[in-house]
Design a protein around this motif. Sequence first.
Motif, PDB file in Angstrom:
ATOM      1  N   GLY A 150       0.835  -0.884   0.045  1.00 21.62           N
ATOM      2  CA  GLY A 150       0.006   0.163   0.118  1.00 21.62           C
ATOM      3  C   GLY A 150       0.772   1.236  -0.038  1.00 21.62           C
ATOM      4  N   HIS A 151       2.195   1.184  -0.104  1.00 23.82           N
ATOM      5  CA  HIS A 151       2.774   2.279   0.019  1.00 23.82           C
ATOM      6  C   HIS A 151       3.640   2.196  -1.516  1.00 23.82           C
ATOM      7  CE1 HIS A 151       1.959   2.452   4.315  1.00 23.82           C
ATOM      8  NE2 HIS A 151       2.853   1.424   4.533  1.00 23.82           N
ATOM      9  N   ALA A 152       4.021   3.630  -1.683  1.00 22.35           N
ATOM     10  CA  ALA A 152       4.506   4.037  -2.940  1.00 22.35           C
ATOM     11  C   ALA A 152       6.190   3.733  -2.723  1.00 22.35           C
ATOM     12  CB  ALA A 152       4.416   5.395  -3.572  1.00 22.35           C
ATOM     13  N   ASP A 153       6.586   2.845  -3.860  1.00 25.27           N
ATOM     14  CA  ASP A 153       8.110   2.472  -3.983  1.00 25.27           C
ATOM     15  C   ASP A 153       8.677   3.189  -5.383  1.00 25.27           C
ATOM     16  OD1 ASP A 153       7.657   0.513  -1.897  1.00 25.27           O
ATOM     17  OD2 ASP A 153       6.565  -0.727  -3.427  1.00 25.27           O
ATOM     18  N   ILE A 154       9.982   3.034  -5.141  1.00 25.15           N
ATOM     19  CA  ILE A 154      10.847   3.841  -6.430  1.00 25.15           C
ATOM     20  C   ILE A 154      11.656   2.891  -6.998  1.00 25.15           C
ATOM     21  CG2 ILE A 154      12.168   5.627  -7.040  1.00 25.15           C
ATOM     22  CD1 ILE A 154      10.816   7.409  -4.660  1.00 25.15           C
ATOM     23  N   ALA A 155      11.663   2.685  -8.314  1.00 22.98           N
ATOM     24  CA  ALA A 155      12.923   2.043  -9.171  1.00 22.98           C
ATOM     25  C   ALA A 155      13.512   2.853  -9.620  1.00 22.98           C
ATOM     26  CB  ALA A 155      12.444   0.881 -10.131  1.00 22.98           C
ATOM     27  N   VAL A 156      15.055   2.868  -9.655  1.00 22.36           N
ATOM     28  CA  VAL A 156      15.812   3.606 -10.112  1.00 22.36           C
ATOM     29  C   VAL A 156      16.938   3.058 -11.042  1.00 22.36           C
ATOM     30  CG1 VAL A 156      17.746   5.700  -9.721  1.00 22.36           C
ATOM     31  CG2 VAL A 156      15.805   5.215  -7.893  1.00 22.36           C
ATOM     32  N   THR A 157      17.217   3.650 -12.356  1.00 22.59           N
ATOM     33  CA  THR A 157      18.162   3.291 -12.901  1.00 22.59           C
ATOM     34  C   THR A 157      19.597   3.839 -12.606  1.00 22.59           C
ATOM     35  OG1 THR A 157      17.472   4.455 -14.742  1.00 22.59           O
ATOM     36  CG2 THR A 157      16.981   2.066 -15.084  1.00 22.59           C
ATOM     37  N   ASN A 158      20.685   3.004 -12.714  1.00 23.78           N
ATOM     38  CA  ASN A 158      21.991   3.614 -12.233  1.00 23.78           C
ATOM     39  C   ASN A 158      22.973   3.454 -13.083  1.00 23.78           C
ATOM     40  OD1 ASN A 158      23.534   4.869 -10.457  1.00 23.78           O
ATOM     41  ND2 ASN A 158      23.720   3.244  -9.023  1.00 23.78           N
ATOM     42  N   ILE A 159      23.806   4.276 -13.841  1.00 24.32           N
ATOM     43  CA  ILE A 159      24.681   3.965 -14.832  1.00 24.32           C
ATOM     44  C   ILE A 159      25.821   4.293 -13.770  1.00 24.32           C
ATOM     45  CG2 ILE A 159      25.759   4.968 -16.850  1.00 24.32           C
ATOM     46  CD1 ILE A 159      23.204   6.322 -17.575  1.00 24.32           C
ATOM     47  N   ASP A 160      26.681   3.329 -13.844  1.00 29.62           N
ATOM     48  CA  ASP A 160      27.892   3.193 -12.943  1.00 29.62           C
ATOM     49  C   ASP A 160      28.796   4.241 -13.661  1.00 29.62           C
ATOM     50  OD1 ASP A 160      30.920   2.072 -12.430  1.00 29.62           O
ATOM     51  OD2 ASP A 160      29.307   1.030 -11.170  1.00 29.62           O
ATOM     52  N   ASN A 161      29.362   4.763 -12.683  1.00 25.55           N
ATOM     53  CA  ASN A 161      30.375   5.972 -12.935  1.00 25.55           C
ATOM     54  C   ASN A 161      31.709   5.815 -13.309  1.00 25.55           C
ATOM     55  OD1 ASN A 161      31.077   8.742 -13.009  1.00 25.55           O
ATOM     56  ND2 ASN A 161      31.514   9.098 -10.875  1.00 25.55           N
ATOM     57  N   GLU A 162      31.949   4.441 -13.075  1.00 27.05           N
ATOM     58  CA  GLU A 162      33.388   3.864 -13.328  1.00 27.05           C
ATOM     59  C   GLU A 162      33.415   3.141 -14.651  1.00 27.05           C
ATOM     60  OE1 GLU A 162      35.919   4.986 -11.747  1.00 27.05           O
ATOM     61  OE2 GLU A 162      34.562   6.148  -9.992  1.00 27.05           O
ATOM     62  N   GLY A 163      32.427   3.277 -15.424  1.00 30.80           N
ATOM     63  CA  GLY A 163      32.356   2.549 -16.889  1.00 30.80           C
ATOM     64  C   GLY A 163      31.931   1.075 -16.771  1.00 30.80           C
ATOM     65  N   GLN A 164      31.514   0.545 -15.503  1.00 31.46           N
ATOM     66  CA  GLN A 164      31.145  -0.759 -15.222  1.00 31.46           C
ATOM     67  C   GLN A 164      29.701  -0.936 -15.609  1.00 31.46           C
ATOM     68  OE1 GLN A 164      33.666  -2.995 -14.427  1.00 31.46           O
ATOM     69  NE2 GLN A 164      34.889  -1.230 -14.691  1.00 31.46           N
ATOM     70  N   ASP A 165      29.067  -2.190 -15.762  1.00 27.95           N
ATOM     71  CA  ASP A 165      27.689  -2.682 -15.498  1.00 27.95           C
ATOM     72  C   ASP A 165      26.841  -1.430 -14.620  1.00 27.95           C
ATOM     73  OD1 ASP A 165      28.108  -4.011 -17.872  1.00 27.95           O
ATOM     74  OD2 ASP A 165      28.089  -5.847 -16.631  1.00 27.95           O
ATOM     75  N   GLY A 166      25.758  -1.166 -15.116  1.00 30.76           N
ATOM     76  CA  GLY A 166      24.838  -0.458 -14.381  1.00 30.76           C
ATOM     77  C   GLY A 166      23.811  -1.390 -13.509  1.00 30.76           C
ATOM     78  N   SER A 167      22.853  -0.792 -12.854  1.00 30.04           N
ATOM     79  CA  SER A 167      21.880  -1.610 -12.145  1.00 30.04           C
ATOM     80  C   SER A 167      20.578  -0.926 -12.213  1.00 30.04           C
ATOM     81  CB  SER A 167      22.317  -1.727 -10.661  1.00 30.04           C
ATOM     82  OG  SER A 167      22.495  -0.387 -10.154  1.00 30.04           O
ATOM     83  N   VAL A 168      19.607  -1.672 -11.426  1.00 30.38           N
ATOM     84  CA  VAL A 168      18.231  -0.974 -10.947  1.00 30.38           C
ATOM     85  C   VAL A 168      18.202  -1.201  -9.613  1.00 30.38           C
ATOM     86  CG1 VAL A 168      15.756  -1.470 -11.109  1.00 30.38           C
ATOM     87  CG2 VAL A 168      17.155  -1.737 -13.246  1.00 30.38           C
ATOM     88  N   MET A 169      17.809  -0.211  -9.034  1.00 30.23           N
ATOM     89  CA  MET A 169      17.794  -0.211  -7.583  1.00 30.23           C
ATOM     90  C   MET A 169      16.232   0.120  -7.248  1.00 30.23           C
ATOM     91  SD  MET A 169      21.145   2.322  -6.902  1.00 30.23           S
ATOM     92  CE  MET A 169      21.417   1.932  -5.066  1.00 30.23           C
ATOM     93  N   VAL A 170      15.988  -0.869  -6.201  1.00 30.89           N
ATOM     94  CA  VAL A 170      14.392  -0.576  -5.955  1.00 30.89           C
ATOM     95  C   VAL A 170      14.386  -0.348  -4.503  1.00 30.89           C
ATOM     96  CG1 VAL A 170      12.337  -1.898  -5.782  1.00 30.89           C
ATOM     97  CG2 VAL A 170      13.977  -2.487  -7.587  1.00 30.89           C
ATOM     98  N   PHE A 171      13.824   0.901  -4.196  1.00 29.56           N
ATOM     99  CA  PHE A 171      13.617   1.427  -2.876  1.00 29.56           C
ATOM    100  C   PHE A 171      12.285   1.352  -2.471  1.00 29.56           C
ATOM    101  CE2 PHE A 171      17.205   3.666  -4.469  1.00 29.56           C
ATOM    102  CZ  PHE A 171      18.157   3.915  -3.613  1.00 29.56           C
ATOM    103  N   PHE A 172      12.037   0.616  -1.254  1.00 30.53           N
ATOM    104  CA  PHE A 172      10.680   0.231  -0.730  1.00 30.53           C
ATOM    105  C   PHE A 172      10.272   1.453   0.266  1.00 30.53           C
ATOM    106  CE2 PHE A 172      12.136  -3.979  -2.169  1.00 30.53           C
ATOM    107  CZ  PHE A 172      11.066  -4.268  -2.986  1.00 30.53           C
ATOM    108  N   GLY A 173       9.061   1.946   0.031  1.00 27.01           N
ATOM    109  CA  GLY A 173       8.687   3.223   0.967  1.00 27.01           C
ATOM    110  C   GLY A 173       8.060   2.439   2.069  1.00 27.01           C
TER     111      GLY A 173
END
Length: 373
Positions: A150-173
């Motif tokens: 019942g609470h809003a969550d956030i998914a964030v795409t994240n480009i790695d600053n060091e040129g490595q593979d990035g990620s999806v980060m899921v923050f639960f509210g």
Amino acid sequence: MTRVSAISTALLVLAGLAGAMPNAEARQFRKAAYYPAGIMNWTVITADFNHDGNLDLITGDFDRSKLYVFLGKGDGTFHKPLISDIPGPSTLAVGDFNGDHIPDFAAIEGRGILAIYLGNGDGTFRNSANYGLGGGLGGNLAVADFNGDGHADIAVTNIDNEGQDGSVMVFFGNGKGKFKKPVIYKLPNDPYGITAGDFNGDHHPDLVVAEGQGSAIAVLMNDGRGHFKLTATYDTPSDEPASIAVAALKNGGNADLIVSCYAGIAVFPGNGDGTFSTPTLYSTNQLGLGASDSVIADFNGDGYLDVATTFQNGNVLALSYGKGDDTLDSAIGIKLAQDEFSSMSLVAADFNKDGYPDLASGSKEIVVLLNAR
């Protein structure tokens, strides 16, 4: 295309284009209205932020670290902006993060901060929390209740600053404007655009991510508890997928993916089980290059969903009418002032309450096009 290369392209285009009077040619929209808002606005969001019954617009100027809140008058026009400080906003997304039914927003700031701003109900906001993205640059945001609490969550795409593979980060509210430590899903090739949607009909929001440097999209399916699994990666028929919209272009059909790519719009028909069929590319090369964002709505009132698209390189928007069968007509151009436009985001909403969707986008100014129907 990464955020850095997209920024460079946008700046070069803005520097090199000469001025012209705006002129809407698609006949679907009235002459564009322009609202000054700094010089580097990459995201536009809309909601009724002051609870007066009218839709408002917000954008953030990355270069000058300013937030612009345009309160709507209800007739398709907007008041002079409320301006406040915000550190280098690049991406914004609307959500109710503390359960008070007042729209809030999340922002990616500077070089890798997820910031939460709670609405005061009058068009102003207060910062409630900030979360580091682990040294990454941050890409884009998707807001949904991923774990069904019942609470809003956030998914964030994240480009790695060091040129490595990035990620999806899921923050639960937690429903109080705060978020737990994120769950991280590694993805290659500069994941940037991200969208939530129910791809298999189980009423739990899944995720789809554009891998900007990999010419691919990745589908992450939700197990119903907010845990995701990468189930498929699909090549896009054009390089540099930037953003993804989700809608059933076929009346009564399954959720499809509409991907904004460098050379046009790629439509992946949904199979209803979390998989997607071979895409069709609708070229927009004749209008602009680097399609950056698309929105879906029935703009002409014929009962079929249409697609409006904005570009990183060009002085037009594109409008592609739907046929109600997962296919689109050839795109029609809507010319804009040449020295204004190289845009990264687009929103569709009814700003003048006439029952038809309008458009708003941003670059050096916020551009509003009211539906002519």
